[in-house]
Scaffold this motif. Structure first.
Motif, short mmCIF file in Angstrom:
data_model
loop_
_atom_site.label_atom_id
_atom_site.label_comp_id
_atom_site.label_asym_id
_atom_site.label_seq_id
_atom_site.Cartn_x
_atom_site.Cartn_y
_atom_site.Cartn_z
N ASP A 5 27.61 4.70 94.28
CA ASP A 5 27.94 4.19 95.62
C ASP A 5 28.11 5.33 96.62
O ASP A 5 27.68 5.24 97.77
N ARG A 6 28.75 6.38 96.18
CA ARG A 6 28.96 7.54 97.06
C ARG A 6 27.62 8.17 97.46
O ARG A 6 27.40 8.52 98.61
N LEU A 7 26.75 8.33 96.45
CA LEU A 7 25.44 8.92 96.73
C LEU A 7 24.64 8.03 97.68
O LEU A 7 23.98 8.53 98.60
N ARG A 8 24.69 6.74 97.47
CA ARG A 8 23.97 5.80 98.35
C ARG A 8 24.52 5.89 99.77
O ARG A 8 23.75 5.89 100.74
N ARG A 9 25.82 5.98 99.89
CA ARG A 9 26.45 6.10 101.22
C ARG A 9 26.01 7.39 101.92
O ARG A 9 25.70 7.39 103.10
N ILE A 10 25.97 8.48 101.18
CA ILE A 10 25.53 9.77 101.74
C ILE A 10 24.07 9.68 102.17
O ILE A 10 23.70 10.17 103.24
#
Length: 66
Positions: A5-10
């Motif tokens: 999720d963090r990578l997708r947000r970035i």
């Protein structure tokens, strides 16, 4: 929040930044083109006063003001 999720947000933030940068580059290009066109217009026609008479050009720095 998971790592995925963090990578997708970035990734989404980076894409938004790329799009914003592209918009800014487009605006800068348009402004530069407008300034260039304005400069060409100024060079084509000499300056005139309100009566339509040609205005004298810049004086040489070696000439006196009097």
């Amino acid at each position: 929040m998971s790592l995925h999720d963090r990578l997708r947000r970035i990734e989404l933030q980076q894409e938004e930044q790329r799009q914003a940068t592209a918009r800014l580059e487009g605006k800068v290009d348009a402004l530069l083109a407008a300034l260039e066109a304005e400069g060409e217009e100024e060079q084509e026609e000499p300056a005139r006063n309100l009566d339509g008479e040609l205005l004298p050009g810049d004086r040489e720095q070696s000439q006196s003001l009097g």
